[in-house]
Design an enzyme around this catalytic site. Structure first.
Site, short mmCIF file in Angstrom:
data_model
loop_
_atom_site.label_atom_id
_atom_site.label_comp_id
_atom_site.label_asym_id
_atom_site.label_seq_id
_atom_site.Cartn_x
_atom_site.Cartn_y
_atom_site.Cartn_z
CB SER A 1 -37.75 13.87 14.94
OG SER A 1 -38.47 14.13 13.70
CE LYS B 1 -36.44 11.87 11.11
NZ LYS B 1 -36.42 12.05 12.74
#
EC number: 3.4.21.53
Length: 799
Positions: free
Chosen positions: A674, A717
């Site tokens: 990611s 996140k």
């Protein structure tokens, strides 16, 4: 010391050779064999020296003692396995002056140690005492050959006498080496005498122990014989009253307990066996313990309570703030159970970071369903027997954790929380995760088999809920559970949890009244922002606990009615701020990107740094990065090189420039794809010199075509980005649908920009536009010495 001479060295393990000793040795190390071969070509003289550590296969000179024995090789025989059997005779003590490495073996420069003849009345008296003591030693130590008693007294020289006796002593290698290093004959005799005295004391104790054990064995055999006689008498006269009462009690319990057919047959069989045993025998204790366990666990005892969804919702809301989607799924689960009156549904697995309330949620579910709550901790369990129990053949055997939990619950429809299910391990004793498969499978757990009970036990009415920090567990186990993710809390949720649950609990624990301990919302927010950085609330509870303790102290010290935690007291009580919040770098910088990461403890920010320097086109990567992240960097590198001209980078730059990418916090392993767009952005920034916005963070996987693909853990996140004070976050376009699960307070606090290509990332993140360039290969050719980015080890250095 005599004149110096040079001899090959043979290091010895676990043996010290004394002068006048003839000893067979087996030699297998290459250097030792070559030293012997060299000796056999010469005068057959060799230096025998003991090494300090017997486990050392290749001892250096510093690992060898400095006093040894000059010896003569009497016979050498090479064996079929490549080792050498050699017969050596010690001649005299020798002190090592220096070692020389001859590559194939060591040589030592030595000098023979001169000894006095030991003449004199003191040496004579010591010699007689040592010989007499040696006779006592041989009588106790059967390992010394009897012929030694005949030869030792005939030795007239005190020095030779001391060495000969030392060779027969069963003492440590260090003690023998000390004897070898004593050049004074009188002192050596004294040392030998002292060592023999110590050994004789130990041998006398060993003799006493052997005698005691022998007597104990005879006593045990006698008791066995008497017990057999007693059993025969009991069969004639009948059982004693106490034993008969115990058997009657067990018989009543067997009839009263609602055992299964198999369990009843087993219990009656064991009771019949117990009747024919002596109450004093060890086997009868084993059988009594077994029957006690079998009759103590619940058989057919169920607590009934109808599930009230309104009441259940009230319990969940009262015990936990937030977690709306989690509570909604739990209520759905309870609603289906209430309607079908069955537990054949899925096993719930609550997955989330530490401190988010997984275990307390389990307690609330148990309260809502009216079931007995039992927590079964699986953290660190590595033995299958801890789940299924030990077989009765083992001493101290007992049932596994499942049956123990049922005994504790005292009901067949208990609520069992399997805590920390992801922390189980496996080793040579079996795999406890595999043993749990039967427990968690509704179609199999009605006939759960415990090794200790040896009968099937019905677990079908038990409600099992599991908790875990991550999904790092075997796939078959995951297939039997429905995963409910519990994400971290937002700042507002933490504030409410602190006010509703943590502060009242702390006030009660510390004996404080609400009016004495006043913590304003601002103080709680400051603790959340500047003193904790977590997904849950455990650190927040610790910080508030510290405030409560200091408040109790100052109430007594300052003689005041109450204390309010204002800014001044917060700084005094909590100390220096541990984290920055809402503060970004003062200026936009080249090559520094803020990425977003997901861990089993929640979301976190990931700083990525890149620098360039003159070089040969190498890429260096540091920061404890794992394979997937390295591949992500390689993909970003290939994409940037393929679009170099559009980004304003001429291809010759790559062959003349080294790029170093570093992810700080090197002690923490990092993996996952990611951070792909962040890596590509860092490379473009450092190669073009265009700074990156200081207030932006991003997450997204990159393809070789520059497309930004979806990632996981978006909510965690974004929570991490908000905690860290980031203003703008770039996320993959494909993850836009996941924003529905993100709390509105998080979306309001961040500018979230979905992107689908790296071009969009560069547009939003760089402070200036990219200027395409043209390049004529004829004018600026790429030299043939440039490193090719073909994915081999030369193109990327990893540390």
């Amino acid at each position: 010391m005599s004149e110096l001479r040079t001899l090959p060295v043979l290091p010895l393990r676990d043996i010290v050779v004394f002068p006048h000793m003839v000893v067979p040795l087996f030699v297998g190390r290459d250097k030792s064999v070559r030293a012997l071969e060299e000796v056999m070509r010469g005068d057959k003289q060799i230096l025998l020296v003991t090494q300090k550590n017997s486990a050392d296969d290749d001892p250096a000179p510093g690992d060898i003692f400095e006093v040894g024995v000059l010896a003569t090789v009497l016979q050498l025989l090479k064996l079929p396995d490549g080792t050498v059997k050699v017969l050596v005779e010690g001649k005299a003590r020798a002190a090592v002056v220096s070692f020389t490495d001859q590559e194939s073996y060591y040589e030592a420069q030595i000098g023979e140690v001169s000894e006095d003849d030991g003449a004199g009345p003191e040496a004579e008296a010591l010699s007689r005492a040592v010989v007499e003591q040696f006779e006592n030693y041989v009588k106790l130590n059967k390992k010394v050959p009897p012929e030694a008693l005949a030869s030792i007294p005939q030795i007239a020289e005190p020095g030779k006498l001391a060495d000969s006796i030392a060779a027969h002593l069963s003492v440590k290698i260090g003690d023998k080496q000390n004897l070898l290093e004593i050049f004074d004959v009188v002192k050596r005799l004294e040392k030998v005498f002292a060592l023999m005295e110590g050994e004789i004391s130990v041998l006398q104790v060993e003799k006493k122990i052997r005698s005691r054990v022998k007597r104990q064995m005879e006593k045990t055999q006698r008791e066995y014989y008497l017990n057999e006689q007693m059993k025969a008498i009991q069969r004639e006269l009948g059982d004693p009253d106490d034993a008969r009462d115990e058997l009657i009690d067990l018989e009543k319990r067997i009839k009263k307990t609602k055992l299964s057919k198999e369990a009843r047959t087993k219990a009656e069989s064991e009771l019949k066996k117990l009747r024919n045993m002596s109450p004093m025998s060890a086997e009868s204790t084993v059988v009594r313990n077994y029957l006690d366990w079998l009759l103590s666990i619940p058989w057919g005892k169920a607590k009934t309570k109808k599930i009230d969804l309104v009441e259940s919702e009230g319990i969940l809301d009262a015990d936990h703030y937030g977690l709306e989607k989690v509570k909604e799924r739990i209520l759905e689960y309870l609603a289906v159970q209430a309607r079908t009156n069955s537990l054949k549904g899925p096993i719930l697995c609550l997955v989330g970071p530490p401190g988010v309330g997984k275990t307390s949620l389990g307690k609330s579910i148990a309260k809502a369903t009216g079931r007995e709550f039992v927590r079964m901790s699986l953290g660190g369990v590595r033995d299958e027997a801890e789940i299924r129990g030990h077989r009765r053949t083992y001493i101290g055997s007992m049932p596994g954790k499942v049956v123990q939990s049922m005994k504790k619950a005292k009901t067949t429809n208990a609520f069992v929380l399997l805590d920390e299910i992801d922390k189980m391990g496996s080793d040579y004793r079996g795999d406890p995760a595999s043993a749990l498969l039967e427990v968690l499978d509704p179609s199999q757990n009605s006939t759960f088999g415990d090794h200790y009970l040896e009968v099937d036990y019905d677990l079908s009415q038990v409600m099992f809920v599991t908790t875990a920090n991550s999904l790092n567990m075997p796939q078959p186990l995951l297939d039997r559970m429905e995963i409910i993710r519990i994400p971290g809390y937002t700042e507002d949720e933490k504030l409410e949890i602190a006010k509703r649950h943590i502060l009242p609990k702390l006030a009660k624990d510390h004996g404080l009244k609400p009016a004495e301990f006043i913590v304003p919302d601002k103080a709680i927010r400051d603790l959340i922002r500047y003193y904790t950085r977590e997904a849950g609330v455990r650190s927040l509870e610790r910080e508030l606990g510290a405030l409560a303790r200091k408040t109790v102290r100052d109430l007594a010290r300052e003689k005041v009615a109450s204390i309010t935690i204002d800014d001044e007291r917060l700084a005094k009580y909590a100390g220096v701020k541990k984290y920055r919040y809402g503060e970004t770098d003062e200026v936009d910088q080249v090559g520094i990107v803020t990425g977003l990461a997901w861990t089993e403890f929640g979301g976190d920010i990931l700083t990525i740094e890149a620098v360039k320097m003159p070089g040969k086109g190498r890429m260096q990567i540091t920061g404890n990065l794992k394979d997937v992240m390295k591949e992500s960097i390689a993909a970003a590198n290939s994409y940037v090189r393929s679009r170099a001209l559009q980004f304003g980078i001429k291809p010759p730059v790559f062959e003349k420039t080294d790029v170093h990418i570093h992810v700080p916090d090197g002690a923490t392993p990092k993996d996952g794809p990611s951070a792909g767009i962040a890596m590509a952005l860092a490379m473009v920034s450092v190669l073009t010199g265009i700074p990156i916005r200081k207030d932006i963070a991003m997450t997204g996987e990159i393809t070789l075509r520059g497309r930004v693909t979806a990632i996981g853990g978006l909510k965690e996140k974004l929570l991490a980005a908000l905690r860290s004070g980031v203003k703008t976050v770039l996320i993959p376009q494909e993850n836009e649908k996941d924003l529905a699960d993100v709390p509105q307070t998080v979306k309001d606090g961040l500018e979230i920009i979905p992107v689908s290509t790296v071009d969009e990332v560069l547009k939003h993140a760089l402070t200036g536009p990219l200027t395409p360039v043209e390049w004529n290969e004829a004018e600026e050719p790429i030299t043939t010495s440039a490193k090719k980015d073909d994915g081999d080890s030369d193109a990327m250095l990893t540390h």
